[in-house]
Design an enzyme around this catalytic site. Structure first.
Site, mmCIF file in Angstrom:
data_model
loop_
_atom_site.group_PDB
_atom_site.id
_atom_site.type_symbol
_atom_site.label_atom_id
_atom_site.label_comp_id
_atom_site.label_asym_id
_atom_site.label_seq_id
_atom_site.Cartn_x
_atom_site.Cartn_y
_atom_site.Cartn_z
ATOM 1 N N ASP A 175 -4.997 -4.400 6.148
ATOM 2 C CA ASP A 175 -5.308 -5.227 4.986
ATOM 3 C C ASP A 175 -4.194 -6.257 4.784
ATOM 4 O OD1 ASP A 175 -6.502 -6.252 2.775
ATOM 5 O OD2 ASP A 175 -5.963 -4.620 1.434
ATOM 6 N N HIS B 27 -3.127 -1.046 -3.235
ATOM 7 C CA HIS B 27 -4.283 -0.158 -3.145
ATOM 8 C C HIS B 27 -4.159 0.924 -4.215
ATOM 9 C CE1 HIS B 27 -4.770 -1.270 1.382
ATOM 10 N NE2 HIS B 27 -5.045 -2.262 0.552
ATOM 11 N N SER C 158 0.858 -1.179 0.000
ATOM 12 C CA SER C 158 0.000 0.000 0.000
ATOM 13 C C SER C 158 0.891 1.226 0.000
ATOM 14 C CB SER C 158 -0.939 -0.037 1.209
ATOM 15 O OG SER C 158 -1.822 1.069 1.168
#
Length: 985
Positions: A152, A61, A34
């Site tokens: 995540d 992401h 990310s």
């Protein structure tokens, strides 16, 4: 109910290809990143060894509307092919697949599948992919969690770890954002935490079959007795035979415990297990990690509902059955059992109201059964349950979590059951056994499939996990839906093979397993055999139960005393005894527990089994077990025949009417006390509970809104960091290109002026100041405001015309110093609109001077040539070329431009004195002689005599100018002949 459009974002799957089609069988490495992940990915791929048989999948992401440049950026750091993933694309070794923006990605059958992200709600793409990878390739998967904020990847890593995959993470100290790596480490499922370079090396070692650096050097468990010893040590604690599990599963779990305990060898761990009983429970929980959730794999449950649940309910109604029976084997903490029950109950309500559902949910681990029986789950666990089902079947519990409603809970019977050793249920309409076979050895898988087939009725449905098939026994099943792993049994299996006959685990013979029992085992076996022999020879048939009337053990021949009734299976002894004596047994059990003393009934008579069998006369006796004065936990029910001797410690025949009345009185008194206590408690807590419940609901609603907002902001922040990282890389490229362009223009020394669409100055090269009066502070001013040295009166009108027509213009002009410039005006258009106009000026004065010099030389009658320092001809005039052609050099190769004049003289110097004198003179001039060189020489033709004067003058920069002048027409021929004769003598 549409399960594919409910639950967690990204769970929806498109239509899959044929699940039996060939797929990739190599290692799959999933990299989740990310914010700050671009740098980590660059470092990882730059350090990665050559792994042609391994596929890499990058999940990052990304903003939905942002076009990713990740494939281009990563391609600079690896020789593998890097591409943005496409829907349905087959995974191949030596490739890197990058998730596109605006989607979630999963893998099934070795193919990548893309699903559009929902417009609202939280999306966790790393979790989605890792969970699908755990189901598709658990034994050849590696997950790597890199820099990023939030959590995540943690849930997906837990799932992958539970099925035996590798989980690696970036060392938080080396990450720009340490939220994601720290979350995985805190979950306790991270095998290694290393910098990106170390992660690349660890992946190489894992793919090559080597343990990562720092891991204990373990021998293969299948080749050592220690594996058998560890399995045997755990056997008494739950009866699970771990030798039936795959070696890779045990290796990973045991290795994790070795690292946690800082032990170096399996032998040391075996000794630790022996001396630390609590470690056995820890290892057992480590091996039997529950991996489940509500409506896991929505596509499979949607197919299950339409192809199995509804048809089974209709078939049960049509054949007149009152009860539909299903079994969820290895139910873990119960989520799948409740999911299946909700499907059946909805279908029953719609298709066959009044039909009963009996669903058995079993697992080998009692602690998981306890959790499932409570039926209490938090909101995160219920996120995959459609809202309608969640409101219908769940209620808010005291702690803010949700509890299964009684109407759903009563349909499910939870109990401990081992698929490998305990008897299967029978006459079932559906059996669900998902993601269990993948942990077992092939022979154990076949045994389980045989038992599941035995449990099903003809036409029953088997529901397996996404990576499982009926294997060797597939010929007994028809494929109902390949991708959802639904199979229909063609014909019921009426008997199991002898090797699958069900014997209690603690009594199973070890001879076939070739495993040494502990030293005390022979004594224990002999003791049990002796007890059984005594029971058969002297004791009446008996039943051992606990205080809850649950059947624990049978002694002697009790087949005429017990029987099964229609309906759900139960181990309650009152459900197994004949209806005539069940109330008597209930009264005797109650009296024995109350008094702590034995009780027996009057003589009873059981009906005969057949016309040739006489009725059986017996007395029923109940003996409490344990020390006197202690709470009775176990009881023995004895069936004494009239010929049996009466035990000395038994009381006289019990007055059953009195016992029954006493039991009723005790129960009524206990019930009244309970009622009073309950009313008091309700009155005290009613008002407070209502207030707290209202406040709690308000706080929960506010908390959910804040949490949702926070997660959305966090997701947006991560996407912005990713976009910023990509833009930083692009800016770096542009800076490099800009520096190269600046260096080029400076080195070339060409005046270049950049104008915008309004002909305002936006940039200029330093050389431009030779022609224009520019300063750095003048940027942004119109070009018309500046004076210039070019004699180009209509420069501004030409610029405007070029901007309008979008056609380039070139023109030669002079400046005020007399120099000549080639002015080029080029417009640059974007979407049919001129954005830039570039004006470049190239000095062509030298080119014009060279042309003028050539014209001057061509006007001279002499033959003129210019030589460089080596004597090579670099320029000639028209007279020289004409003379060369006249003397036979028609192609102008030997005596014109490019030819070496000294070489031509040297070739004839030995035979011609004039040539030798010319060669010597030219060499002196080229060597720097301050004076020139002149000589007269003849060059007679076949029909005339010709005389020439040769003159060579040196040049300051090196080389010389050679000229030949013809004298024949300017002197007396007779004089020339005498001169020629003198020269020859």
């Amino acid at each position: 109910m549409d399960f594919e459009n409910s639950g967690e974002a990204g769970e929806e799957d498109p239509v899959f290809p044929d699940p039996l089609a060939p797929s990739f069988t190599g290692t799959i490495v999933a990299l989740g990143a990310s914010a700050g992940g671009l740098d980590a990915l660059d470092r990882f791929f730059s350090s990665l060894p050559d792994l042609p048989g391994t596929a890499f999948v990058v999940i990052q992401h990304l903003a939905p509307e942002h076009r990713t440049m990740m494939d281009t950026l990563l391609a600079r750091h690896t020789s593998m092919r890097v591409a943005v993933a496409e829907d349905g694309q087959a995974v191949k070794g030596g490739h890197v697949y990058v998730i596109p923006p605006g989607v979630t990605m999963s893998i099934h059958g070795g193919h990548l599948h893309l699903t559009p992200r929902p417009k609202a709600g939280i999306t966790l793409p790393i979790d989605v992919f890792l969970e699908s990878l755990a189901a598709d390739a658990p034994d050849r998967a590696i997950a790597i969690i890199l820099s990023g904020t939030g959590s995540d990847g943690t849930r997906g890593a837990e799932t992958l770890n539970a099925v035996g995959g590798w989980v690696l993470a970036q060392d938080p100290d080396s990450a720009h954002f340490d939220g994601m790596p720290r979350s995985v480490a805190a979950a306790g499922v991270c095998d290694r935490a290393l910098p990106p370079e170390g992660l690349a090396e660890a992946v190489g070692r894992i793919v090559r079959g080597e343990a990562p650096e720092g891991s204990p050097a373990l021998p293969p468990l299948a080749e050592t007795d220690t594996r058998e010893a560890i399995a045997e040590l755990l056997r008494p604690y739950g009866g699970i035979d771990l030798r039936q599990y795959k070696s890779a599963t045990l290796e990973r779990r045991v290795e994790r415990r070795l690292r946690a305990l800082k032990l170096a060898t399996l032998e040391a761990y075996r000794d630790h297990l022996t001396s630390h009983p609590q470690e056995r429970d820890t290892l057992r929980r480590e091996i039997l990690i529950p991996v489940t959730r509500f409506f896991r794999d929505p596509h499979a449950f949607e197919a299950l509902r339409t192809l199995a649940v509804v048809p089974l309910v209709e078939a049960c109604r049509d054949r007149g059955d009152q009860t539909l029976r299903a079994w969820v084997a290895a139910c873990a903490t119960g989520e799948e059992a409740y999911s299946l029950a909700m499907l059946f109950l909805d279908a029953i309500e719609e298709v066959a109201p009044g039909l009963e559902l009996k669903l058995f949910a079993t697992d080998a681990e009692q602690s998981y059964i306890d959790v499932a029986s409570l039926g209490v789950y938090d909101d995160d666990s219920l996120s995959a349950v459609p809202a309608a089902l969640r409101e219908k079947w769940f209620e808010v519990a005291e702690d803010g979590r949700r509890r299964v409603r009684l109407g759903l809970r009563q349909r499910i019977i939870f109990s401990r059951h081992d698929l490998l050793s305990d008897a299967p249920f029978t006459q079932l309409d559906l059996v669900s056994c998902r993601n269990v076979l993948i942990y077992l050895r092939p022979e154990a898988q076949d045994r389980v499939i045989r038992r599941l087939a035995f449990a099903l009725r003809t036409g029953g449905v088997l529901f397996l996990g996404s990576s499982e098939t009926p294997t060797a026994h597939a010929n007994g099943f028809d494929v109902l839906e390949g991708r959802a792993k639904l199979y229909r049994l063609r014909r019921r299996v009426t008997a199991l093979p002898p090797e699958d006959l069900l014997i209690p685990a603690r009594r199973r013979s070890r001879s076939a397993e070739s495993v040494a029992e502990p030293a005390v085992a022979p004594v224990r076996i002999a003791h049990e055999s002796a007890v059984e022999a005594l029971v058969r020879a002297y004791a009446p048939a008996s039943i051992l139960i606990d205080r809850d009337r649950t059947l624990l053990h049978l002694f002697g021949d009790v087949h005429r005393r017990l029987g099964f009734r229609p309906g759900g299976a139960s181990l309650d002894v009152l459900q197994l005894l004949p209806e005539r004596i069940a109330p008597i047994a209930s009264a005797l059990i109650h009296a024995a527990i109350r008094d702590g003393a034995p009780h027996r009934s009057r003589p009873l008579e059981l009906e005969a089994d057949g016309p040739d069998t006489p009725p059986l006369a017996l007395r029923l006796a109940v003996l409490p077990l344990g020390e006197t004065g202690r709470t009775v936990e176990h009881l023995l029910i004895c069936f004494e025949t009239e010929s049996a001797s009466v035990e000395a410690n038994l009381t006289a025949d019990a007055d059953l009417d009195a016992l029954g009345a006493a039991q009723v009185s005790d129960l009524e008194r206990e019930l009244e006390l309970t009622r009073v206590s309950l009313n008091d408690t309700i009155q005290e807590l009613s008002t407070a509970n209502e207030e707290l419940q209202a406040t709690n609901e308000e706080l929960m609603a506010a908390n959910e809104e804040l949490q949702s907002t926070n997660e959305e902001l966090q997701s947006v922040n991560e996407e912005l960091h990713t976009i910023n990282a990509e833009y930083q890389g692009k800016i770096s490229e542009l800076n490099e290109l800009n520096a190269d362009l600046e260096s080029l223009t400076r080195a070339a020394g060409i005046p270049i002026v950049f104008l915008d669409r309004h002909l305002r100055l936006i940039r200029f090269t330093p050389s431009s100041t030779k022609l224009f009066t520019f300063r750095d502070a003048d940027l942004g001013r119109p070009l018309a405001d500046f004076n210039h040295r070019l004699i180009f009166q209509d420069l501004h009108p030409v610029l405007e015309a070029c901007r309008e027509t979008r056609e380039p213009v070139q023109r030669e002009v002079r400046d005020q110093d007399g120099r000549t410039w080639l002015v080029a005006i080029v417009p640059h258009a974007n979407r049919e609109v001129v954005e830039r106009v570039v004006v470049s000026c190239i000095d062509v004065t030298a080119s014009h001077d060279a042309e003028r010099l050539q014209h001057v030389l061509d006007a001279l009658p002499q033959h003129v040539a210019v030589l460089d320092r080596t004597g090579t001809i670099v320029m000639v005039n028209r007279a020289w070329r004409a003379f060369a052609e006249f003397n036979g050099d028609l192609e102008l190769r030997s005596t014109c431009t490019g030819a070496n004049y000294l070489g031509a003289c040297r070739s004839t110097a030995d035979d011609d004195g004039f040539a030798r004198r010319a060669l010597e003179g030219l060499e002196r001039v080229l060597a720097g002689s301050p004076t020139g060189f002149s000589m007269r020489y003849p060059c007679h033709g076949p029909e005339e005599s010709r005389w020439f004067v040769m003159h060579a003058t040196g040049l300051a920069e090196g080389g010389c100018v050679v000229s030949h002048f013809r004298l024949t027409e300017w002197v007396d021929p007779e004089w020339m002949r005498r001169l020629d004769a003198e020269e020859r003598t």
